[in-house]
Design an enzyme around this catalytic site. Sequence first.
Site, mmCIF file in Angstrom:
data_model
loop_
_atom_site.group_PDB
_atom_site.id
_atom_site.type_symbol
_atom_site.label_atom_id
_atom_site.label_comp_id
_atom_site.label_asym_id
_atom_site.label_seq_id
_atom_site.Cartn_x
_atom_site.Cartn_y
_atom_site.Cartn_z
ATOM 1 N N PRO A 141 61.455 60.830 35.854
ATOM 2 C CG PRO A 141 63.130 62.244 35.047
ATOM 3 C CD PRO A 141 62.626 60.824 34.980
ATOM 4 C CB CYS A 142 56.495 62.640 36.174
ATOM 5 S SG CYS A 142 56.325 61.905 37.797
ATOM 6 C CG HIS A 143 60.670 65.396 39.839
ATOM 7 N ND1 HIS A 143 60.977 64.059 39.687
ATOM 8 C CD2 HIS A 143 61.842 66.060 39.881
ATOM 9 C CE1 HIS A 143 62.288 63.918 39.650
ATOM 10 N NE2 HIS A 143 62.841 65.116 39.762
#
Length: 174
Positions: A141-143
């Site tokens: 989850p780079c978001h």
Amino acid sequence: MAAKLPEQLTLDRITTPVGELLLVTDGDGAVRALDFDDFEGRLMQLLTRHYGPVVLTPGRAPATVRAAIDAYFAGDRSALDGVAVRTGGTAFQRQVWAALRAIPAGETRSYGQLAAAIDRPKAVRAVGLANGANPVGIIVPCHRVIGANGTLTGYAGGLARKKWLLAHEGATLI
């Protein structure tokens, strides 16, 4: 040097509320890449960078992976936690990507916090570059990484999608 190429990579397409996802899995069912269909070129570039020239065979990902993605978009914030991911990348990148997976849904971290989490507090820019090179968006989850001042920063899938994903997970934004 590129990692050893898996024997077969399968490309599946999954419709979600934020666009069609391109899901690449290997013969063991591990996710090798995940991106939005409007960024197929970037997906291929990252796969090529990690493995050299690749050929994707159209097909369906394992039912368990598809079900986890469907459950996530249906509101199960932890549905992706157990999805197996196998990536290329450097040891440092894989360390950053592992730290990303440790950020709980509904929470965010700054690049500085992420750098501190891997005991490299001065490597903020390198962490940012590794974050941007993540080949398995959403599952890794780079978001969930935002600016130090709490604002949304760049996201490979676009800021509108980043905002949607964070709101979907219940994160409080400025």
